[in-house]
Design a protein around this motif. Structure first.
Motif, PDB file in Angstrom:
ATOM      1  N   ASN A  13     111.759  73.534 101.948  1.00  0.00           N
ATOM      2  CA  ASN A  13     111.435  72.305 102.547  1.00  0.00           C
ATOM      3  C   ASN A  13     110.791  71.648 101.425  1.00  0.00           C
ATOM      4  O   ASN A  13     110.013  70.361 101.704  1.00  0.00           O
ATOM      5  N   GLY A  14     110.813  71.970 100.154  1.00  0.00           N
ATOM      6  CA  GLY A  14     110.079  71.054  99.047  1.00  0.00           C
ATOM      7  C   GLY A  14     111.034  71.088  97.899  1.00  0.00           C
ATOM      8  O   GLY A  14     111.517  72.331  97.297  1.00  0.00           O
ATOM      9  N   LEU A  15     111.377  69.966  97.155  1.00  0.00           N
ATOM     10  CA  LEU A  15     112.136  69.767  96.043  1.00  0.00           C
ATOM     11  C   LEU A  15     111.747  68.829  95.207  1.00  0.00           C
ATOM     12  O   LEU A  15     111.367  67.557  95.705  1.00  0.00           O
ATOM     13  N   THR A  16     111.650  68.826  93.913  1.00  0.00           N
ATOM     14  CA  THR A  16     111.268  67.748  93.036  1.00  0.00           C
ATOM     15  C   THR A  16     111.718  68.004  91.528  1.00  0.00           C
ATOM     16  O   THR A  16     112.044  69.100  91.305  1.00  0.00           O
ATOM     17  N   TRP A  17     112.143  66.951  90.758  1.00  0.00           N
ATOM     18  CA  TRP A  17     112.550  67.393  89.606  1.00  0.00           C
ATOM     19  C   TRP A  17     111.372  66.785  88.559  1.00  0.00           C
ATOM     20  O   TRP A  17     110.513  65.918  88.821  1.00  0.00           O
ATOM     21  N   THR A  18     111.324  67.338  87.269  1.00  0.00           N
ATOM     22  CA  THR A  18     110.588  66.825  86.085  1.00  0.00           C
ATOM     23  C   THR A  18     111.296  65.536  85.949  1.00  0.00           C
ATOM     24  O   THR A  18     112.440  65.435  85.981  1.00  0.00           O
ATOM     25  N   SER A  25     108.701  70.705 108.134  1.00  0.00           N
ATOM     26  CA  SER A  25     108.631  69.186 107.748  1.00  0.00           C
ATOM     27  C   SER A  25     108.778  69.589 106.092  1.00  0.00           C
ATOM     28  O   SER A  25     108.459  70.434 105.508  1.00  0.00           O
ATOM     29  N   THR A  26     109.146  68.403 105.560  1.00  0.00           N
ATOM     30  CA  THR A  26     109.359  67.936 104.004  1.00  0.00           C
ATOM     31  C   THR A  26     107.750  68.348 103.259  1.00  0.00           C
ATOM     32  O   THR A  26     107.001  67.693 103.773  1.00  0.00           O
ATOM     33  N   LEU A  27     107.744  69.052 102.579  1.00  0.00           N
ATOM     34  CA  LEU A  27     106.539  69.513 101.624  1.00  0.00           C
ATOM     35  C   LEU A  27     106.533  68.583 100.312  1.00  0.00           C
ATOM     36  O   LEU A  27     107.567  68.730  99.610  1.00  0.00           O
ATOM     37  N   PRO A  28     105.615  67.673 100.328  1.00  0.00           N
ATOM     38  CA  PRO A  28     105.726  66.673  99.095  1.00  0.00           C
ATOM     39  C   PRO A  28     105.002  67.192  97.932  1.00  0.00           C
ATOM     40  O   PRO A  28     103.877  67.606  97.769  1.00  0.00           O
ATOM     41  N   LEU A  29     105.981  67.707  97.143  1.00  0.00           N
ATOM     42  CA  LEU A  29     105.538  68.242  95.552  1.00  0.00           C
ATOM     43  C   LEU A  29     105.539  66.916  94.765  1.00  0.00           C
ATOM     44  O   LEU A  29     106.618  65.959  94.673  1.00  0.00           O
ATOM     45  N   ILE A  30     104.611  67.013  93.800  1.00  0.00           N
ATOM     46  CA  ILE A  30     104.686  65.845  92.511  1.00  0.00           C
ATOM     47  C   ILE A  30     104.237  66.737  91.431  1.00  0.00           C
ATOM     48  O   ILE A  30     103.636  67.678  91.387  1.00  0.00           O
ATOM     49  N   ILE A  31     105.004  66.214  90.229  1.00  0.00           N
ATOM     50  CA  ILE A  31     104.877  66.650  89.046  1.00  0.00           C
ATOM     51  C   ILE A  31     104.239  65.645  88.047  1.00  0.00           C
ATOM     52  O   ILE A  31     104.610  64.362  87.947  1.00  0.00           O
ATOM     53  N   SER A  32     103.341  65.836  87.225  1.00  0.00           N
ATOM     54  CA  SER A  32     102.599  64.887  86.243  1.00  0.00           C
ATOM     55  C   SER A  32     103.692  64.435  85.233  1.00  0.00           C
ATOM     56  O   SER A  32     104.995  65.252  85.287  1.00  0.00           O
ATOM     57  N   ASP A  70     112.308  64.205  83.080  1.00  0.00           N
ATOM     58  CA  ASP A  70     112.845  64.300  82.052  1.00  0.00           C
ATOM     59  C   ASP A  70     114.419  65.068  82.454  1.00  0.00           C
ATOM     60  O   ASP A  70     115.303  65.274  81.564  1.00  0.00           O
ATOM     61  N   GLY A  71     114.477  65.529  83.810  1.00  0.00           N
ATOM     62  CA  GLY A  71     115.557  65.980  84.417  1.00  0.00           C
ATOM     63  C   GLY A  71     115.856  67.426  83.897  1.00  0.00           C
ATOM     64  O   GLY A  71     116.932  68.093  84.205  1.00  0.00           O
ATOM     65  N   TYR A  72     114.899  68.267  82.996  1.00  0.00           N
ATOM     66  CA  TYR A  72     115.074  69.533  82.666  1.00  0.00           C
ATOM     67  C   TYR A  72     114.954  70.564  83.709  1.00  0.00           C
ATOM     68  O   TYR A  72     115.476  71.544  83.482  1.00  0.00           O
ATOM     69  N   HIS A  73     114.155  70.324  84.643  1.00  0.00           N
ATOM     70  CA  HIS A  73     113.595  71.633  85.403  1.00  0.00           C
ATOM     71  C   HIS A  73     113.612  70.970  86.916  1.00  0.00           C
ATOM     72  O   HIS A  73     113.436  69.504  87.203  1.00  0.00           O
ATOM     73  N   LEU A  74     113.956  71.909  87.905  1.00  0.00           N
ATOM     74  CA  LEU A  74     113.895  71.482  89.158  1.00  0.00           C
ATOM     75  C   LEU A  74     112.925  72.556  89.909  1.00  0.00           C
ATOM     76  O   LEU A  74     112.727  73.573  89.544  1.00  0.00           O
ATOM     77  N   VAL A  75     112.041  71.982  90.760  1.00  0.00           N
ATOM     78  CA  VAL A  75     111.018  72.642  91.430  1.00  0.00           C
ATOM     79  C   VAL A  75     111.299  72.778  92.841  1.00  0.00           C
ATOM     80  O   VAL A  75     111.629  71.804  93.492  1.00  0.00           O
ATOM     81  N   SER A  76     111.304  74.140  93.477  1.00  0.00           N
ATOM     82  CA  SER A  76     111.701  74.252  94.935  1.00  0.00           C
ATOM     83  C   SER A  76     110.324  75.115  95.416  1.00  0.00           C
ATOM     84  O   SER A  76     109.590  75.788  94.882  1.00  0.00           O
ATOM     85  N   ALA A  77     110.165  74.695  96.810  1.00  0.00           N
ATOM     86  CA  ALA A  77     108.943  75.541  97.481  1.00  0.00           C
ATOM     87  C   ALA A  77     109.625  75.834  98.934  1.00  0.00           C
ATOM     88  O   ALA A  77     110.403  75.144  99.636  1.00  0.00           O
ATOM     89  N   GLY A  78     109.260  77.059  99.462  1.00  0.00           N
ATOM     90  CA  GLY A  78     109.947  77.482 100.581  1.00  0.00           C
ATOM     91  C   GLY A  78     108.748  78.091 101.640  1.00  0.00           C
ATOM     92  O   GLY A  78     107.688  78.252 101.339  1.00  0.00           O
TER      93      GLY A  78
END
Length: 467
Positions: free
Chosen positions: A282-287, A327-334, A289-297
């Motif tokens: 339920n959580g997805l976000t990219w850095t 529900s969607t988990l809001p992840l953010i990356i600096s 620069d597009g080099y990495h994808l982060v997921s949470a479950g």
């Protein structure tokens, strides 16, 4: 700070390096700002502020209770200029806030500049996700439990387009760089739904998941690449230009990845099976620069993936993560430009605390506790009820201007940077105010003493006779 200014002026420190040092310091210095509150203008509940163990006299001071959305805040979005904040409530209301319109009093209370009330809302049920148009703040999108995706004009909050997807929409996503205006929607249906805002039609679906979708994220560097996560525990990558669509599936057991002929995945055979998490994703976000994808479950794990090869980087974030809501988990990356290379920070909303991790090492940097009670009383169409307070939305403002979070207790909370330099300036300002107050008090005392002295002198100069 003076040393940094000296090095920059002498050319020892480049402007880019100087800016990165300052933004890094500000991001690491983020903390709760209790003085900034959001008042949605709903009817206040008066709560006596006194010790309940003492008998009440009826004369105790009372404090008004303020909400951004009294029924609970479920979504947040910030515009491209980092000025406008959009919030959505469980009661289907939507409010627009100007973050630069701050009053100057000690208690900063923001009021919405525009609002779509529950009675006038185009949606019938709670808001699930909000987003501004990526290139212009003149329009924004909202999705809801009522199966509708709607496009609004920011200036007058009028509905410009309405799409009925016949299924609960958990989240939607717009590409931040694409020329196309395709909106990807994650719904109860096990296929990614693509809606074209230009034609006003559902262009096509991307089939492959087995069950509802809870998360979506467009690549920030490739306008045709999309990632999706579902209740089947898989994370799938899509190329919307292809008829089949699917590029492959991420596998938590693969720490090597698919190299292909060029070492970057080109001409490689895609993986069709694999699990990203032992539970719903339920959580997805990219850095950025597009080099990495982060997921949470729902297995209470977060994983960092190499976007080029699909490899699990094996970053471990420990057992502190909490994640169990449908529900969607809001992840953010600096932003990558705000910190040194490879030192981005992951902000993870774990129930009632905001956890800050080093993205690639998994080290816990800071735990930011959410102020307020664990159980909150909220009002909705069905009446008043008690709920467990948790974070439901998270947005990053600018390069290092702070974070704003949405909560089920109806509050929007600000997490702003407060560096040692800021604290020093505050202390100097407080000392200056105290000195001025002391000087005023001394001057007032001198005037009073002078008046008493004049009165005494006048009395002693008078001739006194006894008859």
């Amino acid at each position: 700070m003076n040393q940094l200014l000296l090095e920059r002026s002498t050319g020892l420190l480049s402007p880019q390096r100087f800016a990165r040092i300052l933004t890094t310091q500000r991001i690491y210095a983020v903390q709760s700002c209790s003085t900034l509150r959001f008042d949605g203008g709903e009817k206040e509940v008066i709560i006596p502020e006194h010790d309940v163990s003492q008998p009440s006299t009826g004369l105790e001071p009372v404090a008004p209770k303020l909400w951004a959305h009294q029924a609970g805040v479920t979504a947040l979005a910030v515009d491209i200029e980092n000025r406008l904040l959009l919030s959505g409530g469980l009661d289907s209301s939507i409010r627009l806030w100007d973050l630069e319109d701050c009053p100057t009093d000690a208690k900063l209370t923001l009021k919405p500049t525009a609002a779509i009330s529950r009675a006038a809302s185009a949606h019938k049920f709670g808001i699930t996700h909000l987003s501004f148009y990526p290139f212009d703040s003149a329009a924004f999108l909202s999705s809801s439990y009522d199966h509708h995706l709607k496009l609004y004009a920011t200036e007058n909050q009028a509905v410009s387009a309405d799409f009925d997807l016949k299924s609960i929409i958990y989240t939607h996503a717009l590409s931040p760089i694409a020329q196309h205006v395709l909106v990807a929607c994650a719904t109860q249906h096990p296929a990614v739904r693509l809606v074209d805002l230009r034609s006003g039609a559902n262009t096509h679906s991307l089939a492959g998941h087995h069950g509802a979708l809870l998360s979506l994220a467009w690549s920030p560097t490739l306008d045709y690449i999309l990632a999706s996560g579902g209740v089947d525990g898989t994370v799938r990558l899509w190329d919307i230009r292809k008829s089949s669509g699917q590029l492959g599936v991420l596998d938590m057991e693969d720490s090597t990845g698919i190299a292909g002929t060029d070492g970057m995945g080109k001409s490689s055979r895609s993986r069709d099976t694999g699990m990203a998490h032992h539970g719903a994703v339920n959580g997805l976000t990219w850095t950025d620069d597009g080099y990495h994808l982060v997921s949470a479950g729902h297995d209470e794990r977060a994983r960092v993936w190499n976007a080029a090869t699909g490899a699990n980087t094996l970053a471990s974030f420990g057992p502190t993560l909490k994640n169990g809501h449908l529900s969607t988990l809001p992840l953010i990356i600096s932003p990558t430009a705000s910190t040194p290379a490879g030192q981005e920070l992951l902000f993870y909303p774990s129930e009632r605390e905001l956890l800050v991790f080093e993205l690639h090492q998994g080290r816990l940097v800071k735990r930011l506790k959410v102020p307020g009670p664990n159980i909150a009383s909220v009002r909705s169409r069905t009446g008043e009820r008690n709920i467990k307070n948790r974070i439901t939305g998270l947005v990053f403002r600018g390069q290092a201007d702070g974070i704003y979070s949405a909560h089920t207790d109806g509050q929007i909370r600000a997490w702003l940077p407060k560096t040692a330099e800021d604290k020093r300036l505050e202390i100097e300002e407080e000392d200056s105010l105290k000195r001025h107050a002391q000087d005023d008090e001394d001057e007032d005392g001198r005037r009073k003493r002078q008046v008493l002295n004049d009165v005494f002198t006048d009395l002693t100069r008078q001739k006194i006779s006894f008859g």
